[in-house]
Design an enzyme around this catalytic site. Structure first.
Site, PDB file in Angstrom:
ATOM      1  CE  LYS A   1     -72.325  24.578 -15.590  1.00 23.13           C
ATOM      2  NZ  LYS A   1     -72.670  24.441 -17.108  1.00 23.13           N
TER       3      LYS A   1
ATOM      4  N   GLY B   1     -70.073  21.887 -22.346  1.00 26.69           N
ATOM      5  CA  GLY B   1     -70.724  22.009 -23.553  1.00 26.69           C
ATOM      6  C   GLY B   1     -70.982  23.491 -24.000  1.00 26.69           C
TER       7      GLY B   1
ATOM      8  CD  GLN C   1     -74.642  24.668 -24.294  1.00 25.89           C
ATOM      9  OE1 GLN C   1     -74.566  23.586 -25.033  1.00 25.89           O
ATOM     10  NE2 GLN C   1     -74.463  24.521 -22.915  1.00 25.89           N
TER      11      GLN C   1
ATOM     12  CG  ASP D   1     -78.894  23.265 -16.665  1.00 27.05           C
ATOM     13  OD1 ASP D   1     -78.845  22.487 -17.604  1.00 27.05           O
ATOM     14  OD2 ASP D   1     -78.028  24.387 -16.760  1.00 27.05           O
TER      15      ASP D   1
ATOM     16  NE  ARG E   1     -77.583  16.502 -16.189  1.00 22.36           N
ATOM     17  CZ  ARG E   1     -77.276  17.961 -16.266  1.00 22.36           C
ATOM     18  NH1 ARG E   1     -77.901  18.865 -16.495  1.00 22.36           N
ATOM     19  NH2 ARG E   1     -75.859  17.965 -15.831  1.00 22.36           N
TER      20      ARG E   1
END
Ligand code: S3P
Length: 438
Positions: free
Chosen positions: A17, A90, A166, A317, A348
């Protein structure tokens, strides 16, 4: 989800991804054609294609996962005619904010209910210092956000309080339109796909790692980016569900082919090894600057571990599915320094504690992590993903080893990152252990 008697076989997981998003965005601002093979056709990355098309870039789908991106160059993007919807992603939102900071026009970004709750201030603040105007809710820290870029942007050094790829990528992208070198310093090393791929496109980057585990990356604006041929490896974050399923199942022998094992992303393999699950790593042809491997796993006696510090950004993740492994391990697993989990697609930390608790696991929340007392059998129950794809898949894996039947509510979100997950899992089980109800 019903218990799986056996998991066996070889699977290939969809493209990575993080790498897919970057291939599309960097291709969009390169001069010439970028060809991408193995692109993830999940909703998140399809959203990034829609976004670059809205900015005037020509993207052609040749075959599944195979795209041609006719880049607009650094000066060729156009103002979108409508609001750009980043959906659940995101990465789409934050990377686009960086790219849009350098465009001399106005763009409005929004997202789904989850994304509209997630913090954007971490990129908006440095982009504002560089001279971009970003307006939106809560002082420009929540989507929807409107960006009016500036050119040139001011050169800055951004000391990021979080290890976030990010944030790093957004500021470096904006740096391509700055009046001098732009530097990002991160407290711990986050995934470095941007450093690898952007350098391949011809950007001038310098990277230095410090003794404390942090990293400084600088981009010097100037060179034109050149279209590339890119092969996206399989997503380790998707493979993670099969690897943990293989380690916790009663009888399993499975292999996942062509998975990216970039060390800044591969903390899962270290965590599983520390827990006693040997994942055999067979090097496979890499994907340009990204190493890849075939991964093989079988059942193991797992033990609890401590996961903390610089390891956390390298497996962030994978925590939901690692928590399932921890619930089935002997002893207690403690996860610390993972406060970032609270601002992912869902909180989470809360979600893992609540939903694994429903299956009979003993999980306690801390502000920055979890403590999971393993060794109690899981019992089937009704659980809820909260619309978070990784929670949904982690709960399906838990259901494969829980007694009786587990119902996972709200699983359409799996399509954001892993279309075909249920079908591939059933193929490994050799029977329909997982049935999609609605
Ligand atoms: C990503 C970075 C990570 C990760 C996310 C993808 C990326 O987020 O959790 O799934 O592609 O850069 P942060 O940058 O917020 O840590």
């Amino acid at each position: 989800v019903r218990p799986a008697r056996r998991l066996a076989g070889t699977v290939t997981v969809p493209g990575d991804k993080s790498i897919s998003h970057r291939a599309m965005l960097f291709g969009a601002i390169a001069r010439g054609r970028t060809e991408v093979v193995g692109y993830l056709e999940g909703e998140d990355c399809l959203g990034t294609i829609a976004a670059v098309r809205a900015l005037g870039v020509d993207v052609t789908r040749k075959a599944p996962g195979h795209y041609l991106v006719d880049g607009a160059g650094l000066d060729g993007l156009a103002e979108p005619e409508a609001v750009v919807d980043c959906g659940n992603s995101g990465t789409t939102a934050r990377l686009l904010l960086g790219l849009l900071a350098g465009q001399p026009f106005c763009t409005t970004l929004t997202g789904d209910a989850s994304l509209r709750r997630r913090p954007m201030g971490r990129v908006v603040e440095p982009l504002g210092r560089m001279g971009a105007t970003v307006l939106g809710r809560r002082d420009g820290s929540l989507l929807p956000l409107t960006v009016r870029g500036a050119r040139p942007l001011r050169a800055i050094t951004h000391v990021s309080p979080v290890a976030s790829a990010q944030v790093k990528t957004a500021v470096l992208l904006a740096g391509l339109w700055a009046d001098g070198p732009v530097t990002v310093q991160e407290p711990a090393l986050s995934r470095d796909h941007t450093e690898r791929m952007l350098a391949g496109f011809g950007a001038r980057l310098t990277v230095s790692d410090d003794a404390g585990g942090g990293r400084r990356v600088s981009v010097t604006p100037g060179p034109t980016l050149r279209g590339q041929h890119l092969v996206v490896p399989g997503d380790l974050s998707s493979a993670a569900f099969f690897l943990v399923a293989g380690a916790v199942a009663r009888d399993a022998r499975l292999r996942v082919r062509g998975v990216g094992i970039n060390p800044t992303r591969a903390g899962l393999l270290e965590a599983l090894a520390a827990m006693g699950a040997g994942v055999a790593v067979h090097p496979a042809p890499g994907a340009g600057s990204e190493p890849a491997a075939d991964l093989e796993v079988g059942p193991a006696r797992l033990r609890g571990v401590e996961l903390a510090g610089a390891l956390i950004p390298r497996l962030i993740d994978e925590v939901p599915v690692l928590a399932v492994a921890a619930a089935l391990a002997e002893g207690t697993t403690r996860i610390r320094d993972a406060r970032e989990l609270r601002v992912k697609e869902s909180d989470r930390i809360a979600a893992v504690a609540r939903e694994l608790g429903r299956l009979g696991a003993r999980v306690t929340e801390a502000p920055d992590g979890l403590s999971i007392e393993g060794g109690r059998p899981l019992r089937g129950a009704v659980v809820d993903s909260g619309g978070d794809h990784r929670m949904a898949m982690a709960l399906v894996v838990a259901g494969l080893v829980a007694e009786g039947e587990t119902v996972v509510e709200d699983t359409a979100c799996i399509a954001t990152s892993f279309p075909g997950f249920v079908e591939q899992l059933n193929a490994l089980a050799g029977e329909p252990c997982v049935e999609t109800l609605a």
